[in-house]
Design a protein around this motif. Structure first.
Motif, PDB file in Angstrom:
ATOM      1  N   ASN A   2       0.400  -1.228  -0.060  1.00 29.56           N
ATOM      2  CA  ASN A   2      -0.300   0.383  -0.042  1.00 29.56           C
ATOM      3  C   ASN A   2       0.642   1.212   0.266  1.00 29.56           C
ATOM      4  O   ASN A   2      -0.016   2.248  -0.578  1.00 29.56           O
ATOM      5  CB  ASN A   2      -0.900  -0.540   1.261  1.00 29.56           C
ATOM      6  N   THR A   3       2.095   1.353   1.111  1.00 29.69           N
ATOM      7  CA  THR A   3       2.845   2.290   0.889  1.00 29.69           C
ATOM      8  C   THR A   3       3.249   2.544  -1.276  1.00 29.69           C
ATOM      9  O   THR A   3       3.912   3.266  -1.101  1.00 29.69           O
ATOM     10  CB  THR A   3       4.295   2.478   1.635  1.00 29.69           C
ATOM     11  N   LYS A   4       4.006   1.692  -1.027  1.00 35.51           N
ATOM     12  CA  LYS A   4       4.510   1.553  -3.243  1.00 35.51           C
ATOM     13  C   LYS A   4       3.745   2.549  -3.878  1.00 35.51           C
ATOM     14  O   LYS A   4       3.744   3.224  -4.453  1.00 35.51           O
ATOM     15  CB  LYS A   4       4.550   0.974  -3.526  1.00 35.51           C
ATOM     16  N   VAL A   5       2.561   1.491  -3.820  1.00 39.64           N
ATOM     17  CA  VAL A   5       0.894   2.101  -4.385  1.00 39.64           C
ATOM     18  C   VAL A   5       0.420   3.630  -3.807  1.00 39.64           C
ATOM     19  O   VAL A   5       0.313   5.035  -4.817  1.00 39.64           O
ATOM     20  CB  VAL A   5      -0.054   1.705  -4.266  1.00 39.64           C
ATOM     21  N   LEU A   6       1.402   3.995  -2.612  1.00 40.36           N
ATOM     22  CA  LEU A   6       0.265   5.839  -2.300  1.00 40.36           C
ATOM     23  C   LEU A   6       1.667   6.568  -2.917  1.00 40.36           C
ATOM     24  O   LEU A   6       1.317   7.118  -3.465  1.00 40.36           O
ATOM     25  CB  LEU A   6       0.435   5.789  -0.805  1.00 40.36           C
TER      26      LEU A   6
END
Length: 130
Positions: A2-6
């Motif tokens: 999720n952090t990479k997507v954000l």
């Protein structure tokens, strides 16, 4: 994950905002005063109809140059008179018309409603099957 997507979405937003060109609406500009004047309305026309078999007679003439508009039209009335309308446009006062009539009204050829014979406009075929 999720952090990479954000982070990717944040970077995409920054790149999109940074590369976006600014388009602003601007009213059309005339290159000179002369080109503006050439776009003003200017016309002159006339037409007429004269049909002897039906006694139809009518016509129209009009001319415009910028704000100056003037003209006339006429029609043969059923009572035999010729109605003429001469007009011009007077700035803020608008449409100014002068109506005149030529000839005398004649009603001798007009048949009264009571004297007309009733004629149906339909036919009935009794052999038609239902």
């Amino acid at each position: 994950m999720n952090t990479k997507v954000l982070i990717l979405l944040g970077l995409a937003a920054i790149v999109a905002a940074d590369s976006r060109e600014t388009y602003a609406y601007r009213a059309p500009r005339a290159s000179s005063e002369e080109s503006f004047e050439s776009t003003e309305a200017k016309y002159n026309f006339n037409w007429a109809v004269s049909d002897d078999s039906s006694s139809n007679e009518f016509g129209h003439q009009e001319a415009r140059d910028g704000d100056d508009t003037q003209g006339s039209y006429y029609v043969q009335l059923p009572d035999g008179r010729l109605q003429k309308v001469t007009f011009y446009v007077d700035g803020d006062d608008g449409y100014v018309a002068d109506v005149t009539y030529e000839g005398e009204a004649r009603f001798d050829s007009v048949e009264s409603v009571e004297s007309r014979e009733y004629r149906p406009r339909y036919s009935y075929d009794s052999n038609e099957s239902k």
